[in-house]
Scaffold this motif. Structure first.
Motif, PDB file in Angstrom:
ATOM      1  N   GLU A 138      53.217  51.016  83.098  1.00  0.00           N
ATOM      2  CA  GLU A 138      52.764  51.224  81.869  1.00  0.00           C
ATOM      3  C   GLU A 138      51.120  51.442  81.772  1.00  0.00           C
ATOM      4  OE1 GLU A 138      54.609  49.697  78.321  1.00  0.00           O
ATOM      5  OE2 GLU A 138      55.163  48.141  79.505  1.00  0.00           O
ATOM      6  N   SER A 139      50.495  50.764  82.826  1.00  0.00           N
ATOM      7  CA  SER A 139      49.259  51.014  82.974  1.00  0.00           C
ATOM      8  C   SER A 139      49.125  52.320  83.582  1.00  0.00           C
ATOM      9  CB  SER A 139      48.248  49.939  83.588  1.00  0.00           C
ATOM     10  OG  SER A 139      48.765  49.904  85.041  1.00  0.00           O
ATOM     11  N   GLY A 140      49.930  52.863  84.648  1.00  0.00           N
ATOM     12  CA  GLY A 140      49.761  53.816  85.388  1.00  0.00           C
ATOM     13  C   GLY A 140      48.900  53.571  86.658  1.00  0.00           C
ATOM     14  N   THR A 141      48.283  52.359  86.849  1.00  0.00           N
ATOM     15  CA  THR A 141      47.694  52.185  88.026  1.00  0.00           C
ATOM     16  C   THR A 141      48.296  51.121  88.762  1.00  0.00           C
ATOM     17  OG1 THR A 141      46.465  50.858  86.766  1.00  0.00           O
ATOM     18  CG2 THR A 141      45.409  52.706  87.047  1.00  0.00           C
ATOM     19  N   PRO A 142      49.163  51.528  89.796  1.00  0.00           N
ATOM     20  CA  PRO A 142      50.045  50.246  90.286  1.00  0.00           C
ATOM     21  C   PRO A 142      49.315  49.435  91.488  1.00  0.00           C
ATOM     22  CG  PRO A 142      50.755  52.692  91.170  1.00  0.00           C
ATOM     23  CD  PRO A 142      49.639  53.019  89.934  1.00  0.00           C
ATOM     24  N   SER A 148      42.390  48.338  81.466  1.00  0.00           N
ATOM     25  CA  SER A 148      42.431  48.238  79.924  1.00  0.00           C
ATOM     26  C   SER A 148      43.289  49.256  79.251  1.00  0.00           C
ATOM     27  CB  SER A 148      41.230  48.271  79.600  1.00  0.00           C
ATOM     28  OG  SER A 148      40.521  49.471  79.686  1.00  0.00           O
ATOM     29  N   SER A 149      43.776  50.600  79.807  1.00  0.00           N
ATOM     30  CA  SER A 149      44.389  51.421  78.879  1.00  0.00           C
ATOM     31  C   SER A 149      45.570  51.702  79.639  1.00  0.00           C
ATOM     32  CB  SER A 149      43.798  52.338  78.907  1.00  0.00           C
ATOM     33  OG  SER A 149      43.462  53.235  80.106  1.00  0.00           O
ATOM     34  N   GLY A 150      46.595  51.973  78.795  1.00  0.00           N
ATOM     35  CA  GLY A 150      48.078  52.364  79.389  1.00  0.00           C
ATOM     36  C   GLY A 150      48.144  53.925  79.477  1.00  0.00           C
ATOM     37  N   TRP A 151      48.919  54.428  80.377  1.00  0.00           N
ATOM     38  CA  TRP A 151      48.845  55.961  80.668  1.00  0.00           C
ATOM     39  C   TRP A 151      49.164  56.725  79.423  1.00  0.00           C
ATOM     40  CZ3 TRP A 151      52.704  59.888  80.797  1.00  0.00           C
ATOM     41  CH2 TRP A 151      54.243  59.368  80.611  1.00  0.00           C
ATOM     42  N   LEU A 152      49.974  56.298  78.595  1.00  0.00           N
ATOM     43  CA  LEU A 152      50.346  56.866  77.213  1.00  0.00           C
ATOM     44  C   LEU A 152      49.382  57.083  76.305  1.00  0.00           C
ATOM     45  CD1 LEU A 152      54.179  56.146  76.611  1.00  0.00           C
ATOM     46  CD2 LEU A 152      53.261  58.422  77.293  1.00  0.00           C
ATOM     47  N   ASN A 153      48.481  56.051  76.326  1.00  0.00           N
ATOM     48  CA  ASN A 153      47.271  56.186  75.451  1.00  0.00           C
ATOM     49  C   ASN A 153      46.237  57.064  76.045  1.00  0.00           C
ATOM     50  OD1 ASN A 153      44.207  54.910  74.575  1.00  0.00           O
ATOM     51  ND2 ASN A 153      45.751  54.242  73.038  1.00  0.00           N
ATOM     52  N   LEU A 178      52.566  46.632  69.902  1.00  0.00           N
ATOM     53  CA  LEU A 178      52.084  47.661  70.684  1.00  0.00           C
ATOM     54  C   LEU A 178      52.504  47.426  72.127  1.00  0.00           C
ATOM     55  CD1 LEU A 178      50.577  50.302  69.559  1.00  0.00           C
ATOM     56  CD2 LEU A 178      48.571  49.489  70.646  1.00  0.00           C
ATOM     57  N   PRO A 179      53.105  48.236  72.952  1.00  0.00           N
ATOM     58  CA  PRO A 179      53.331  48.121  74.119  1.00  0.00           C
ATOM     59  C   PRO A 179      52.398  48.563  75.156  1.00  0.00           C
ATOM     60  CG  PRO A 179      54.281  50.337  73.528  1.00  0.00           C
ATOM     61  CD  PRO A 179      53.772  49.606  72.386  1.00  0.00           C
ATOM     62  N   ARG A 180      52.439  48.023  76.351  1.00  0.00           N
ATOM     63  CA  ARG A 180      51.180  48.003  77.333  1.00  0.00           C
ATOM     64  C   ARG A 180      50.953  49.492  77.517  1.00  0.00           C
ATOM     65  NH1 ARG A 180      47.358  48.590  79.974  1.00  0.00           N
ATOM     66  NH2 ARG A 180      46.638  47.157  81.936  1.00  0.00           N
TER      67      ARG A 180
END
Length: 425
Positions: A138-142, A148-153, A178-180
């Protein structure tokens, strides 16, 4: 005075509901939606994401049925494609991969080349922890905890909406919180349902008192500053919800949604899309994919889950009707399951899984990705389907192409790989 950021940003506003279906409270209904507001948001492209929490067994959803190693590894779980077998047969997609029989409602979309499957997809981080793997996806940073942010944000930020004319419904998650994926500085809201919702200020010191206040009170308190920053169109969009009479909403095209959490969520996403309130990124969840025991083969827990998933997606797609050109749907799950079944008739935490991408611009009718013969020497750690497609390769391609984004360094800052061709150019 409550600031625009405190009122609307993802660190601030979540819309929480108490039911599963229904209409919009009357206090939002002052002044019916104007044609100006409708035209402002009409024609927006929408990306819809479904997170299958618990780790779906991709080898059971889309089975490489010609693989004798898989059949031997799953003596009671393997589903054959052969007619007259002990189980209801798989749906043969291409002579090698078969769709689980409980997912039959998706077959026409695959044959029509609107549905694509990516197999062997997952995270390059080999964590088998649900919490960590979901967080990384969900963060897009594995390989970075604490992003601090999610990839969809971040995708929302790349849409270029900053200032007047922004709708509060650009990014909506049909979840209780709110999802991650939506954490971050760009506008996003969580709506558990479209009936009897309340306002909750996440991360705002005044949140507890604001929850108890009506929308009208909040509007009165923040009106001048809020309207200066976001424009009157934002509140016109909110008033549009009542005009649509969602309580008595009837799906189009004879679509029948399953009476499930996912069915009710996707039904509400369809309503928001068809109301032209400016929805561009939508998110919802499907639970119950952690099948450690009694997984079942053509019937059982897994079969019930994929029946719900496929029937919900099919109902949603049918319901969209003429809006289909504007929508792409994509599923995701944190990891897959072990190749071998365990001693309790289930499968344990694994690595690679598969996902589904549906849309008129999708390179469909294909199973993308690489799945080698499942001999033990080809398995990750001698037990799992290897991850051969980084989830970021697919997520970035779908988001970039459908939402016209063009900055993968922001969307997935640590990724510089190649895309897989799941979208038509």
């Amino acid at each position: 005075m409550t600031s625009r950021r405190g009122f609307l940003k993802s660190g601030g506003l979540a819309l929480l509901g108490i039911g599963l279906m229904g209409g919009i409270p009357a206090f939002i209904a002052e002044a019916a939606a104007s044609e100006k507001a409708k035209n402002l948001y009409k024609g927006k492209k929408t990306l819809v994401c479904i997170f299958q929490r618990g780790a779906m067994d991709g080898l059971m959803a889309v089975t490489p049925f010609t693989d004798s190693y898989l059949q031997a590894a799953r003596p009671t779980l393997f589903v054959s494609a052969a007619k007259g077998a002990a189980t209801k047969p798989l749906i043969d997609l291409d002579g090698r991969f078969g769709l689980h029989p409980a997912m039959a409602s998706l077959e026409p979309l695959f044959r029509d080349k609107r549905l694509a499957i990516v197999h062997g997809i997952g995270s390059p981080n080999n964590s088998r922890s649900h919490f960590d793997a979901q967080d990384y996806m969900e963060s897009g940073t594995p390989f970075r905890k604490g992003t601090s942010s999610g990839w969809l944000n971040r995708a929302v930020g790349l849409l270029g909406h900053d200032g007047a004319g922004t709708t509060p419904f650009t990014a909506v998650s049909i979840t209780s919180s709110l999802p991650r994926s939506f954490y971050g500085d760009n506008q996003a809201v969580a709506v558990s349902n479209l009936q009897d919702f309340a306002l909750q200020m996440r991360g705002n010191p005044k949140g507890n008192t604001l929850v108890s206040q009506s929308f009208e009170d909040l509007y009165d308190q923040t009106s001048s500053d809020l309207l200066k920053d976001t424009g009157k169109e934002s509140f016109e969009a909110m008033k549009m919800l009542q005009k649509a009479d969602t309580k008595n909403y009837k799906p189009s095209g004879g679509a029948v949604y399953p009476n499930s959490a996912l069915g009710n969520s996707l039904k509400q996403v369809a309503q928001l899309i068809k109301m032209n309130v400016g929805l561009e990124v939508a998110f919802t969840e499907s639970q119950g994919w952690d099948t450690h025991f009694n997984q079942g083969a053509d019937t059982g827990i897994f079969a019930r889950n994929v029946t719900d998933l496929s029937d919900c997606i099919t109902a949603f797609w049918t319901d969209l009707g003429t809006y289909q050109d504007d929508v792409t749907l994509m599923s995701m799950t944190e990891f897959g399951r072990t190749v071998h079944q365990n001693g309790t008739g289930g499968t344990d935490h694994g690595r690679g899984s598969c996902n589904f991408i549906l849309g008129n611009d999708v390179n469909g009718g294909l199973v993308h990705g690489k799945v080698a013969e499942l001999a033990v020497e080809n398995l990750e750690d001698g037990r799992d389907l290897p991850v051969t497609t980084d989830f970021r390769a697919v997520f970035s391609e779908v988001a970039d192409q459908h939402l016209s984004l063009n900055n993968d360094k922001v969307l997935f800052p640590d990724w510089n790989g190649t895309k897989v061709g799941v979208m038509r150019k």
